[in-house]
Design an enzyme around this catalytic site. Structure first.
Site, PDB file in Angstrom:
ATOM      1  N   VAL A 223      56.097 -11.199  -9.051  1.00  0.00           N
ATOM      2  CA  VAL A 223      55.383 -10.937  -7.801  1.00  0.00           C
ATOM      3  C   VAL A 223      53.960 -10.443  -8.072  1.00  0.00           C
ATOM      4  O   VAL A 223      53.003 -10.894  -7.439  1.00  0.00           O
ATOM      5  CB  VAL A 223      56.152  -9.920  -6.921  1.00  0.00           C
TER       6      VAL A 223
ATOM      7  N   LYS B  83      62.960  -3.170  -2.635  1.00  0.00           N
ATOM      8  CA  LYS B  83      64.030  -2.864  -1.650  1.00  0.00           C
ATOM      9  C   LYS B  83      65.080  -1.922  -2.223  1.00  0.00           C
ATOM     10  O   LYS B  83      65.606  -1.053  -1.517  1.00  0.00           O
ATOM     11  CB  LYS B  83      64.698  -4.147  -1.147  1.00  0.00           C
TER      12      LYS B  83
ATOM     13  N   GLY C 176      66.967 -21.222 -12.390  1.00  0.00           N
ATOM     14  CA  GLY C 176      66.160 -20.037 -12.082  1.00  0.00           C
ATOM     15  C   GLY C 176      66.372 -19.497 -10.670  1.00  0.00           C
ATOM     16  O   GLY C 176      65.640 -18.614 -10.224  1.00  0.00           O
TER      17      GLY C 176
ATOM     18  N   ASP D  56      72.007  -6.702  -3.058  1.00  0.00           N
ATOM     19  CA  ASP D  56      70.623  -6.954  -2.629  1.00  0.00           C
ATOM     20  C   ASP D  56      70.544  -7.088  -1.099  1.00  0.00           C
ATOM     21  O   ASP D  56      69.655  -6.524  -0.459  1.00  0.00           O
ATOM     22  CB  ASP D  56      70.114  -8.237  -3.310  1.00  0.00           C
TER      23      ASP D  56
ATOM     24  N   LYS E 140      68.558  -4.632   1.847  1.00  0.00           N
ATOM     25  CA  LYS E 140      67.708  -5.113   2.946  1.00  0.00           C
ATOM     26  C   LYS E 140      68.291  -4.727   4.296  1.00  0.00           C
ATOM     27  O   LYS E 140      67.567  -4.334   5.213  1.00  0.00           O
ATOM     28  CB  LYS E 140      67.543  -6.629   2.834  1.00  0.00           C
TER      29      LYS E 140
HETATM   30  N1  LIG Z   1      60.842 -11.870  -7.573  1.00  0.00           N
HETATM   31  C1  LIG Z   1      60.922 -12.030  -6.265  1.00  0.00           C
HETATM   32  O1  LIG Z   1      60.960 -13.151  -5.747  1.00  0.00           O
HETATM   33  C2  LIG Z   1      60.927 -10.822  -5.364  1.00  0.00           C
HETATM   34  C3  LIG Z   1      61.039 -11.003  -3.977  1.00  0.00           C
HETATM   35  C4  LIG Z   1      61.006  -9.884  -3.130  1.00  0.00           C
HETATM   36  C5  LIG Z   1      60.890  -8.621  -3.694  1.00  0.00           C
HETATM   37  N2  LIG Z   1      60.826  -8.477  -5.039  1.00  0.00           N
HETATM   38  C6  LIG Z   1      60.687  -7.127  -5.593  1.00  0.00           C
HETATM   39  O2  LIG Z   1      59.419  -7.036  -6.223  1.00  0.00           O
HETATM   40  C7  LIG Z   1      59.503  -6.142  -7.323  1.00  0.00           C
HETATM   41  C8  LIG Z   1      58.984  -6.844  -8.578  1.00  0.00           C
HETATM   42  O3  LIG Z   1      59.826  -7.959  -8.823  1.00  0.00           O
HETATM   43  P1  LIG Z   1      59.461  -9.041  -9.939  1.00  0.00           P
HETATM   44  O4  LIG Z   1      60.409 -10.156  -9.746  1.00  0.00           O
HETATM   45  O5  LIG Z   1      58.000  -9.321  -9.921  1.00  0.00           O
HETATM   46  O6  LIG Z   1      59.846  -8.219 -11.260  1.00  0.00           O
HETATM   47  P2  LIG Z   1      59.428  -8.537 -12.763  1.00  0.00           P
HETATM   48  O7  LIG Z   1      59.050  -9.967 -12.926  1.00  0.00           O
HETATM   49  O8  LIG Z   1      60.469  -7.953 -13.634  1.00  0.00           O
HETATM   50  O9  LIG Z   1      58.076  -7.679 -12.937  1.00  0.00           O
HETATM   51  C9  LIG Z   1      58.035  -6.284 -13.153  1.00  0.00           C
HETATM   52  C10 LIG Z   1      57.005  -6.023 -14.230  1.00  0.00           C
HETATM   53  O10 LIG Z   1      56.785  -4.621 -14.340  1.00  0.00           O
HETATM   54  C11 LIG Z   1      56.704  -4.309 -15.739  1.00  0.00           C
HETATM   55  N3  LIG Z   1      57.006  -2.918 -15.996  1.00  0.00           N
HETATM   56  C12 LIG Z   1      58.215  -2.305 -16.033  1.00  0.00           C
HETATM   57  N4  LIG Z   1      58.074  -1.000 -16.331  1.00  0.00           N
HETATM   58  C13 LIG Z   1      56.749  -0.775 -16.499  1.00  0.00           C
HETATM   59  C14 LIG Z   1      55.974   0.358 -16.834  1.00  0.00           C
HETATM   60  N5  LIG Z   1      56.552   1.527 -17.097  1.00  0.00           N
HETATM   61  N6  LIG Z   1      54.635   0.237 -16.892  1.00  0.00           N
HETATM   62  C15 LIG Z   1      54.029  -0.951 -16.671  1.00  0.00           C
HETATM   63  N7  LIG Z   1      54.722  -2.083 -16.369  1.00  0.00           N
HETATM   64  C16 LIG Z   1      56.067  -1.990 -16.291  1.00  0.00           C
HETATM   65  C17 LIG Z   1      57.756  -5.226 -16.335  1.00  0.00           C
HETATM   66  O11 LIG Z   1      57.600  -5.327 -17.716  1.00  0.00           O
HETATM   67  P3  LIG Z   1      58.926  -5.626 -18.602  1.00  0.00           P
HETATM   68  O12 LIG Z   1      59.395  -6.993 -18.188  1.00  0.00           O
HETATM   69  O13 LIG Z   1      58.442  -5.517 -20.010  1.00  0.00           O
HETATM   70  O14 LIG Z   1      59.941  -4.562 -18.232  1.00  0.00           O
HETATM   71  C18 LIG Z   1      57.446  -6.533 -15.608  1.00  0.00           C
HETATM   72  O15 LIG Z   1      56.416  -7.254 -16.220  1.00  0.00           O
HETATM   73  C19 LIG Z   1      60.970  -5.696  -7.394  1.00  0.00           C
HETATM   74  O16 LIG Z   1      61.114  -4.471  -6.741  1.00  0.00           O
HETATM   75  C20 LIG Z   1      61.704  -6.790  -6.655  1.00  0.00           C
HETATM   76  O17 LIG Z   1      62.906  -6.340  -6.062  1.00  0.00           O
HETATM   77  C21 LIG Z   1      60.843  -9.542  -5.892  1.00  0.00           C
END
Ligand SMILES: NC(=O)c1ccc[n+]([C@@H]2O[C@H](COP(=O)([O-])OP(=O)(O)OC[C@H]3O[C@@H](n4cnc5c(N)ncnc54)[C@H](OP(=O)(O)O)[C@@H]3O)[C@@H](O)[C@H]2O)c1
Length: 446
Positions: A17, A108, A190, A204, A208
């Site tokens: 995101v 969430k 994916g 999840d 929500k």
């Molecule tokens: N993906 C979706 O479609 C989607 C949709 C709606 C809501 N969301 C929400 O959006 C949020 C992010 O989701 P995402 O899918 O983008 O997750 P993601 O791809 O796992 O991205 C999170 C990033 O944060 C980094 N991170 C973790 N701990 C950290 C720290 N201490 N300092 C700096 N960076 C750090 C992670 O690095 P590492 O990988 O090295 O841990 C990763 O690169 C979540 O809360 C999710 O529920 C996601």
């Protein structure tokens, strides 16, 4: 034209995101600035994983790996938390709010677990939290509930809020495949995580549902009060029979009030549900989300769109940034507060007291008198049968009962959940019943 101001933003978490937000802010930066009269400037983009900071359309000078750098910057009034998880993300949010910064989050899980604490911190510090992307990705359901429908009470909100489960159920329905087979394919493509439990076990959706219920009903309903059941026990066989009976099977989040009074308890539940095949939600297929909101003033409304993915979710995050920017520009950070608790005496009804219709699939020995035995248990519990369907023994194959036993389907009229579960436990003790009875709730949302 009025002078365009600039808002400095610190983004923490450049994963799926976060990178989407960076890309899409760059893509439409001038358009957004023209619309807002404020330029959204990414002052920091932070991720602990160096590879996540590669190939982003921002100068190298904004990239950092330590979230503290971002939080400590006094010239960054808005923090975007896109880390995920409930531990470090909670620390980041509370730290930012305690410094009086505005926070935008898509998290969430964090809000469902710690929302009360986070919203209290926002109020205490005259800060704010925006969380449009936390429910249904790109669909502006949070804004609709608290702004567009401010004139309404909400007797009923229900919908498909998890794209992974909807994708799996849609493919099981269209292709007659088993859960495990479709899940494995979804993981390859994916659409499902390597550990799919948070999605397929309903967690999840429960996050929500808890956020929507709390917002819609003006009190913190609590994740522990959200009833949750996932889709692992839904078989292709049940989907096939449901279809014959005129129903589709969907994992729904349902938020319902028993009546229009302010003292009526709220139901907040997530479970597989049989809905009429001609219901508008039955046609929401694949990874899409769809939510129906019934307001006492507006009537029935429906929202449809992508509930996840980098672009759809970042669209919602950027919309929150726009709100934050306009509020700061107008000197009114809390113009739309994060959460307003206005119904302090309201409560959530337990699943035991929830009323619904039911689909039961029993696996029984093919002997005369079996239907009567089962009907007696239901009758003794005051549960009324709408119809009975006895199918011939299907060929023995995965997902189907063994061929020397026959499936017996009961459609029940409205009954209390506890009464049905107790009756089914008794039915399952009958010697003629050969497997655990499948129970799926049935709703037509009249
Ligand atoms: N993906 C979706 O479609 C989607 C949709 C709606 C809501 N969301 C929400 O959006 C949020 C992010 O989701 P995402 O899918 O983008 O997750 P993601 O791809 O796992 O991205 C999170 C990033 O944060 C980094 N991170 C973790 N701990 C950290 C720290 N201490 N300092 C700096 N960076 C750090 C992670 O690095 P590492 O990988 O090295 O841990 C990763 O690169 C979540 O809360 C999710 O529920 C996601």
């Amino acid at each position: 034209m009025e002078k365009v101001q600039q808002l400095n933003i610190g983004l923490i978490g450049a994963g799926v995101v976060g990178r989407g937000v960076v890309r899409n802010l760059a893509r439409n930066t001038d358009l957004i600035a023209e619309r807002l009269g404020v330029r959204l400037n990414l002052k920091w983009v932070c991720d602990k994983d160096k590879s996540r900071l590669k190939n982003l359309p921002v100068p190298a000078s904004v990239l950092v790996r330590d979230a503290k750098v971002v939080l400590d910057d006094p010239n960054v009034p808005v923090i975007v938390e896109l880390l995920g998880g409930t531990s470090f993300a909670r620390t980041v949010l509370l730290d930012a709010l305690n410094r009086g910064k505005v926070v935008v989050t898509a998290n969430k899980a964090l809000l469902a677990h710690h929302g009360e604490e986070i919203f209290a911190a926002a109020a205490r510090n005259s800060a704010n939290v925006f969380y449009e992307a936390s429910v249904c990705g790109g669909i502006p359901i949070i804004k609709a509930l608290r702004e567009g429908f401010v004139a309404n009470r909400f007797p009923l909100i229900y919908g498909i809020v998890n794209g992974t489960c909807n994708y799996i159920l849609s493919r099981m329905t269209a292709e007659g495949k088993d859960f495990d087979e479709v899940l494995a394919e979804a993981q390859k493509l994916g659409y499902a995580e390597a550990d799919p439990s948070l999605d397929v076990d309903g967690g999840d959706s429960a996050h929500k549902a808890t956020i929507l219920a709390s917002l819609a009903h003006g009190f913190w309903t609590g994740l522990e009060n959200t009833y949750v059941e996932g889709i692992r026990h839904v078989t292709k066989y049940d989907i096939e029979i449901a279809s014959e009976l005129g129903y589709a099977v969907k994992l729904l989040a349902i938020i319902k009030t028993a009546d229009a009074s302010d003292s009526a308890p709220i139901e907040v539940r997530v479970h597989p549900t049989l809905i009429p095949r001609d219901h508008v939600l039955a046609s929401v297929g694949g990874a899409f989300n769809g939510v129906v909101v019934r307001g006492d003033v507006v009537g029935e409304t429906m929202f449809y769109g992508r509930g996840a993915g980098a672009d759809a979710t970042s669209s919602a995050v950027i919309a929150d940034l726009a709100d934050a920017a306009l509020n700061l520009k107008c000197g009114s950070v809390q113009r739309v507060p994060a959460f307003v608790a206005h119904r302090l005496n309201a409560r959530v009804r337990t699943i035991d007291d929830v009323e619904s219709r039911y689909y039961l699939r029993l696996t029984v020995e093919d002997w005369p008198g079996v239907i009567a035995k089962v009907a007696k248990v239901l009758g003794d519990a005051d549960i009324s049968i709408a119809s009975v369907l006895q199918r011939e023994a299907p060929e023995s194959k995965p997902g189907h009962p063994p061929s020397d036993h026959v499936p017996l389907i009961f459609m029940l009229h409205v009954a209390k959940d506890r009464a049905v579960r107790d009756a089914v436990a008794e039915i399952d003790r009958l010697p003629v019943v050969k497997d655990k009875t499948i129970i799926i709730r049935v709703e037509n949302f009249d």
